[in-house]
Enzyme design. Structure first.
Site, PDB file in Angstrom:
ATOM      1  N   GLN A 281      -5.784  -2.253   9.283  1.00 65.26           N
ATOM      2  CA  GLN A 281      -5.574  -3.577   8.678  1.00 65.26           C
ATOM      3  C   GLN A 281      -6.218  -4.677   9.539  1.00 65.26           C
ATOM      4  O   GLN A 281      -5.986  -4.740  10.748  1.00 65.26           O
ATOM      5  CB  GLN A 281      -4.064  -3.828   8.516  1.00 65.26           C
ATOM      6  CG  GLN A 281      -3.717  -5.092   7.770  1.00 65.26           C
ATOM      7  CD  GLN A 281      -4.133  -5.074   6.299  1.00 65.26           C
ATOM      8  OE1 GLN A 281      -4.089  -4.049   5.640  1.00 65.26           O
ATOM      9  NE2 GLN A 281      -4.553  -6.211   5.798  1.00 65.26           N
TER      10      GLN A 281
ATOM     11  N   ASP B 106     -12.049   1.914   3.217  1.00 70.02           N
ATOM     12  CA  ASP B 106     -12.228   0.460   3.136  1.00 70.02           C
ATOM     13  C   ASP B 106     -13.697   0.109   2.883  1.00 70.02           C
ATOM     14  O   ASP B 106     -14.010  -1.015   2.491  1.00 70.02           O
ATOM     15  CB  ASP B 106     -11.830  -0.165   4.484  1.00 70.02           C
ATOM     16  CG  ASP B 106     -10.574  -1.001   4.390  1.00 70.02           C
ATOM     17  OD1 ASP B 106     -10.249  -1.474   3.290  1.00 70.02           O
ATOM     18  OD2 ASP B 106      -9.935  -1.181   5.437  1.00 70.02           O
TER      19      ASP B 106
ATOM     20  N   LYS C 251       0.833  -1.208   0.000  1.00 70.28           N
ATOM     21  CA  LYS C 251       0.000   0.000   0.000  1.00 70.28           C
ATOM     22  C   LYS C 251       0.866   1.256   0.000  1.00 70.28           C
ATOM     23  O   LYS C 251       0.605   2.198  -0.737  1.00 70.28           O
ATOM     24  CB  LYS C 251      -0.936  -0.001   1.228  1.00 70.28           C
ATOM     25  CG  LYS C 251      -2.148  -0.882   1.031  1.00 70.28           C
ATOM     26  CD  LYS C 251      -2.866  -1.183   2.328  1.00 70.28           C
ATOM     27  CE  LYS C 251      -3.814  -2.370   2.119  1.00 70.28           C
ATOM     28  NZ  LYS C 251      -4.264  -2.982   3.359  1.00 70.28           N
TER      29      LYS C 251
HETATM   30  N1  GUN Z   1      -7.447  -7.584   5.438  1.00 68.09           N
HETATM   31  C1  GUN Z   1      -7.612  -8.285   4.298  1.00 68.09           C
HETATM   32  N2  GUN Z   1      -8.167  -7.520   3.336  1.00 68.09           N
HETATM   33  C2  GUN Z   1      -8.350  -6.294   3.893  1.00 68.09           C
HETATM   34  C3  GUN Z   1      -8.883  -5.083   3.392  1.00 68.09           C
HETATM   35  O1  GUN Z   1      -9.328  -4.952   2.253  1.00 68.09           O
HETATM   36  N3  GUN Z   1      -8.887  -4.054   4.267  1.00 68.09           N
HETATM   37  C4  GUN Z   1      -8.437  -4.169   5.551  1.00 68.09           C
HETATM   38  N4  GUN Z   1      -8.514  -3.097   6.344  1.00 68.09           N
HETATM   39  N5  GUN Z   1      -7.945  -5.277   6.037  1.00 68.09           N
HETATM   40  C5  GUN Z   1      -7.900  -6.340   5.201  1.00 68.09           C
END
Ligand code: GUN
Length: 294
Positions: A97, A120, A53
């Site tokens: 996350q 998200d 990211k």
């Molecule tokens: N863990 C796995 N996929 C994601 C996602 O798209 N966003 C977040 N915040 N955590 C994740």
């Protein structure tokens, strides 16, 4: 039939180039989109997502703010950080996350994120807006799947779609998006899960299969109709002594045999994966534009 491969890396690169141009245009107006990522603990898969990211933000000109907290962070500390980021005008998107360590209350944290910064799309306000068909931040992986289908000219309207998996991150939202009365919806969707009695009976009818079960070989060739479109959302590590790191990544679909039946298929890696982060960047840019009144 041998399937054409849907190249997620290429679609993601095209979209990122479009976003880079948008971000450059915003910078001329003095606007720099900002994304805060919060990682609690040392989960290796989560750490590698966070690094990816960061790199993606840098590539397209988004300010990225990383917050790596120790595994024993308390709920209060995490809530205080979310509050600080909610009030930071440089931050347009906040991503915590998941999964969080067991002692933390995930739903309380997600609820605390300002819905206007919830890139998200996990806040119940954004989930609710999505379900009733109002404009909202759409969750990144299902939004990325939709982009792959649309940009590969797959007919969604009237199609039989079978989603395998009912997670809040992929299965439930993609099913919702595909039943919307919209240009990218109007499909007939079945959601299968661990308690489905006969999975193959459903998948064999599908024009589009979306496999998001989190288990290798969940969808095998005998479960796929000739010419179906197969989207593989799985990211599973399987031991592989021939690899330096000791494992390789596979999806939920038996790729080598299913590709002989499908018309279009996404590989793992290089299919859905690159789209998830791209849609996160997309939502962050969108959020910055809205915050600036554009
Ligand atoms: N863990 C796995 N996929 C994601 C996602 O798209 N966003 C977040 N915040 N955590 C994740």
């Amino acid at each position: 039939m041998t399937a054409q491969i849907i190249d997620g890396k290429q679609v993601a690169a095209d979209m990122r180039a479009e976003l880079k141009t948008k971000v450059a245009g915003l910078k001329e107006k003095g606007i720099v989109p900002g994304l805060a990522v919060v990682l609690v603990g040392e989960d290796p898969a989560s750490k590698s997502y966070v690094t990816a990211k960061e790199r993606a933000c840098e590539e397209i000109g988004i300010y990225s703010n990383d917050n790596c907290l120790s595994a024993d962070t308390s709920q209060e500390e995490l809530m205080a950080l979310v509050d600080k980021l909610n009030n930071d005008p440089k931050i347009n998107g906040i991503l915590v996350q998941l999964p969080l360590p067991k002692h933390l209350n995930e739903s309380e944290v997600l609820l605390a994120i300002d819905p206007k910064k919830d890139v998200d799309g996990f806040h119940p306000i954004n989930v609710g807006k999505m379900v009733v068909g109002e404009e909202a931040f759409l969750p990144c992986t299902p939004h990325g799947i939709l982009q792959l289908l649309v940009r590969s000219n797959v007919t969604i309207e009237g199609s039989e779609v079978v989603v395998v998996g009912r997670s809040n991150i992929v299965g439930k939202p993609i099913a919702n998006m595909l039943i919307q009365k919209s240009d990218t919806g109007n499909a007939t969707v079945t959601v299968c899960h661990t308690r489905t009695k006969n999975l193959a009976e459903h998948t064999l009818r599908a024009d589009i299969i979306i496999a998001a079960a989190g288990r290798p070989d969940t969808v095998t060739a005998d479960m796929v109709k000739d010419g179906a479109v197969v989207i593989d959302v799985g990211v599973n590590r399987v031991e592989d002594a021939t690899k330096k790191r000791g494992y390789r990544l596979v999806g939920d679909v038996s790729f080598d045999t299913v590709k002989e039946k499908a018309s279009l298929i996404t590989p793992v890696p290089g299919g859905v994966g690159p789209m998830t982060i791209t849609m996160l960047l997309f939502n962050t840019v969108q959020s910055a534009k809205i915050a600036a009144g554009l």
